[in-house]
Design a protein around this motif. Structure first.
Motif, PDB file in Angstrom:
ATOM      1  N   THR A 220       1.012  -1.168   0.022  1.00 36.56           N
ATOM      2  CA  THR A 220      -0.042   0.041   0.023  1.00 36.56           C
ATOM      3  C   THR A 220       0.776   1.089   0.008  1.00 36.56           C
ATOM      4  O   THR A 220       1.999   1.130   0.593  1.00 36.56           O
ATOM      5  CB  THR A 220      -0.859  -0.013   0.989  1.00 36.56           C
ATOM      6  N   PRO A 305      -2.972  12.143  -0.301  1.00 31.56           N
ATOM      7  CA  PRO A 305      -4.202  11.381  -0.592  1.00 31.56           C
ATOM      8  C   PRO A 305      -4.154  10.246   0.600  1.00 31.56           C
ATOM      9  O   PRO A 305      -3.258  10.088   1.412  1.00 31.56           O
ATOM     10  CB  PRO A 305      -3.635  10.903  -1.972  1.00 31.56           C
ATOM     11  N   ARG A 464       7.688  11.250  16.916  1.00 30.13           N
ATOM     12  CA  ARG A 464       8.189  10.982  15.436  1.00 30.13           C
ATOM     13  C   ARG A 464       9.439  11.929  15.185  1.00 30.13           C
ATOM     14  O   ARG A 464       9.714  12.922  15.770  1.00 30.13           O
ATOM     15  CB  ARG A 464       7.228  11.565  14.532  1.00 30.13           C
ATOM     16  N   LYS A 476       3.153   1.789   9.429  1.00 29.19           N
ATOM     17  CA  LYS A 476       3.650   1.854   8.057  1.00 29.19           C
ATOM     18  C   LYS A 476       5.093   2.543   8.156  1.00 29.19           C
ATOM     19  O   LYS A 476       5.618   3.021   9.206  1.00 29.19           O
ATOM     20  CB  LYS A 476       2.865   2.772   7.390  1.00 29.19           C
TER      21      LYS A 476
END
Ligand code: ADP
Ligand code: MG
Length: 731
Positions: A220, A305, A464, A476
């Motif tokens: 993905t 997106p 992060r 991910k």
């Protein structure tokens, strides 16, 4: 643009920006209907195709079954009727040759009849295969011009769509592009092959982990696209932006991004109008645009997106970049996708959010809540850690191109050293697995994969690390070194391939080591071994720091600083074998891609050097001279009229300008000498590219310093080029 027009552009802009408004309102109520309205998607297929044909098409899309000729004819006809209903007159096979762009050649549906009328026709054959003249696309030596034939083949996994303009529409059919010998001449074919390789070995591994239901794994992908907008008139007044996509000279503005006031700032009315228009068009194309915001640099923005299957996401990103440029034109902007359009402010990247998902829709990088889910997560994570460590060179090479060299390693973007960020919690867990202790350090209880549940991992922003080139962000990986202008198919092809190899390795080892009974222990031991061997690739600290460069060197990690050094690894023996083994590239294809990449680098730098030369000789130098003349005449006048005036300071001004002009002229000559020396260099593509790097790049940097100094000295009215402060701040 003369100095006079530069000024008038700025003045008319000031007047216009107050009157500019967007005419078309966006309606949330319409959106569900508009989304995908220009796509021949599943809903349309179901409506327009007879049931058996629809089912056959779905089998082709989902399982890769071949479509027989009769069925293809019916699908083609339905596609044509649908396209005609939307005003289409033409169709095209839409593909991604090795130019980094997309390509299309349009044919109309029109077929004249013997009685002088016309029919609109489209056959299954035309849908499935096209024959563009391949001779003018880069092939890196795969075929000589006399056997230049190539063909495009329909990729049914990526739906056909319509590109509309005010005057009509074209049916675009996503295709792969190959030579007649079956060798890939595009970016899409290897991507599809790499996904297949990854799927095969991921499924094998899942079965070994007790997931019997897994039949297929896909990757993905969600690409966060950064870009700059500048007023189109400024763009046309800058030959460097037009020819090279970036400014080759330009003095830093007094205010850049130091105040950090642009990031997530209020979006201006003119820009929001652009974004809304852009999103509407993307939505109709079925592209799930979701996030929009101001980026760090002035004039810089981002569009993200919702993620999709990688082959579709890769097509959608190409389409997104095209639509961004087209819509910008309508709004009087130029959309700059170059990695570094302006020196001194942030460059643009394309964060490549990547994961794997099984046929039931389970994200394989989701840590999960049960011991079984955790086992799966850790094993796949281990495979990725191993892949990135073993093949740092390939990840680095996958993002190597001239534009990205100005970004990677600058203190704003991930460095050229590849490492993985996993965050402190996960790092603790990994250390626990290596040492055979629980991460909570509560007791001597051993952490057992598939038996113990992992503590929940935080997924908040605070944990992060924005400096890492390859970061785990909750469920991910985010490959951040990818450049904003890149066709993402390529980095994903390499990423999928190296992960496929690692999954294959783990599956094979487990099969070898475990009889049925002790499989869990075998997995435990293997995970520990692999993590121990490859933990050097993990780094949670500041990737921008000098200490990391030294530390990485101590750890034996690669630091491939520029494009030619990185590309030099692509076709190495180990990589040739890797690509061949997983049927992603034949050795010839690997070599050809490496040749194309070197050649493209060389061409890019050459175009930049020639553009810079022209700018310096015909724009900067004359402006400097004009200013020098004015100063000289002015000082002479003062001397004549007021002979007793102390003109020392004024003479210093003149001297400074005169010296800058001399320096500019000297470095201009040097650049041309360096360029022709590099151009005349005979050798391999690699040596040629290296010559441009070593001779031409430094000469360009030197010339720029003198040009930028002159910009800061020359009277504003005499400077013909739009300045940074205008391009970045006026819209
Ligand atoms: P950010 O990284 O800016 O905080 P998000 O984490 O929400 O933002 O997502 C960034 C991008 O990652 C989006 O395009 C999103 O769709 C994508 N993404 C999220 N989950 C996955 C996934 N499982 N696979 C691939 N991309 C994903
Ligand atoms: Mg992100």
């Amino acid at each position: 643009m003369s100095a006079h027009t530069r000024k008038s552009v700025v003045q008319t802009m000031a007047a216009e920006s107050r009157t500019r408004h967007e005419e078309r309102p966006v309606s949330g109520i319409d959106l569900p209907d508009q989304f995908g309205a220009h796509v021949f998607n599943d809903t349309v297929q179901r409506q327009r195709l007879p049931k058996p044909v629809y089912r056959a098409l779905r089998r082709t899309i989902e399982k890769g079954h071949e479509l027989d000729a009769e069925v293809a004819d019916i699908v083609a006809n339905a596609m044509k009727d649908w396209a005609l209903d939307h005003g289409a007159t033409h169709f095209t096979h839409w593909f991604q040759p090795m130019t980094g762009l997309t390509a299309e050649k349009h044919d109309s549906f029109l077929t004249p009849t013997s009685d002088g009328r016309g029919l609109m026709e489209f056959s299954g054959k035309e849908l499935i295969k096209g024959e563009p003249d391949a001779s003018s696309f880069p092939s890196g030596g795969i075929r000589a011009t006399f056997e230049a034939r190539g063909y495009t083949a329909w990729d049914p996994t990526s739906p056909a769509f319509l590109r509309k303009t005010a005057r009509g529409a074209t049916l675009c059919i996503p295709t792969a592009f190959c030579s007649w010998t079956g060798e890939a001449l595009d970016q899409k074919t290897p991507l599809l092959r790499s996904i297949q390789a990854l799927s095969q070995h991921a499924v094998r591994l899942l079965h070994l982990l007790g997931e019997a239901g897994a039949t297929r794994v896909v990757t993905t992908l969600g690409c966060e696209q950064e870009y700059f907008l500048v007023d189109r008139r400024f763009y046309y007044a800058r030959p460097d932006l037009v020819a090279a996509g970036r400014t080759l000279i330009g003095a830093r503005p007094p205010k850049g991004q130091e105040l950090e006031d642009h990031y997530f700032g209020a979006i201006s009315e003119r820009v929001i109008a652009y974004m809304q228009d852009l999103e509407q068009e993307l939505w109709r194309l079925g592209i799930p645009a979701r996030t929009r915001h101001n980026e760090v640099a002035p004039g810089q923005f981002e569009l993200a997106p919702v993620f999709e299957e990688a082959s579709v996401a890769a097509d959608h990103n190409m389409l997104t970049m095209e639509v961004m440029k087209a819509v910008a034109e309508r709004h009087g902007f130029a959309c700059l996708l170059h990695e570094k359009p302006f020196a001194g402010v942030n460059g643009s990247g394309k964060h490549n959010n990547w994961s794997m998902s099984d046929n039931l829709g389970n994200n394989l990088l989701e840590p999960g809540h049960t011991p079984q889910e955790n086992l799966k997560f850790i094993v796949f994570l281990t495979a990725i850690i191993r892949a990135v460590d073993l093949h740092q060179d390939l990840l680095r090479a996958s993002v190597a191109h001239a534009g990205n060299d100005h970004r990677l390693g600058a203190n704003e973007a991930p460095p050229a050293i590849i490492s993985i960020y996993v965050g402190s919690q996960l790092e603790d867990i990994i250390q626990g697995l290596i040492q055979g202790t629980t991460p909570t350090k509560k007791g001597a209880e051993k952490m057992q994969l598939g038996v113990t549940t992992l503590p929940p991992l935080p997924r908040d922003q605070s944990d992060r690390n924005r400096t890492s080139p390859f970061a785990f962000t909750g469920n991910k990986f985010e490959f951040r070194a990818v450049g904003s202008s890149q066709a993402v198919a390529h980095p994903n092809t390499l990423l999928n391939t190296i992960v496929a190899e690692s999954l294959d390795f783990l599956a094979t080892e487990i099969e070898k080591r475990a009889g049925k009974g002790e499989r869990r222990e075998a997995i435990d031991a293997l995970v520990r071994e692999v993590l121990t061997r490859h933990q050097r690739i993990l780094f949670n600290g500041d990737n921008y720091s000098e200490e990391w460069v030294n530390e990485a060197e101590r750890r034996g990690l690669l630091n491939l600083r520029d494009t030619p050094s990185a590309l030099a690894r692509l076709a190495a023996e180990k990589n040739q074998r890797l690509f061949e083994k997983y049927a992603v590239f034949t050795p010839r294809e690997t070599t050809s891609r490496s040749n194309i990449a070197f050649h493209t680098y060389m061409q890019r730098v050459n175009v930049e050097a020639q553009t810079l030369k022209g700018l310096a000789a015909t724009v900067v130098l004359p402006a400097g001279m004009a200013h020098q003349e004015r100063l000289a005449r002015s000082i002479q006048g003062v001397q004549q009229l007021l002979p007793r005036t102390d003109i020392k300071a004024q003479l210093e001004c003149l001297e400074q300008v005169a010296k800058a002009i001399c320096d500019l002229k000297r470095s201009l000559d040097h650049l041309e000498q360096a360029r022709s020396q590099a151009e005349g260099h005979h050798g391999t593509h690699e040596q040629h590219a290296m010559a441009f790097r070593d001779l031409v790049m430094p000469a360009m940097v030197e010339l720029r310093t003198h040009a930028d100094l002159l910009e800061s000295l020359v009277e504003d009215d005499l400077w013909p080029l739009p300045k940074y402060r205008e391009m970045l701040f006026l819209s």
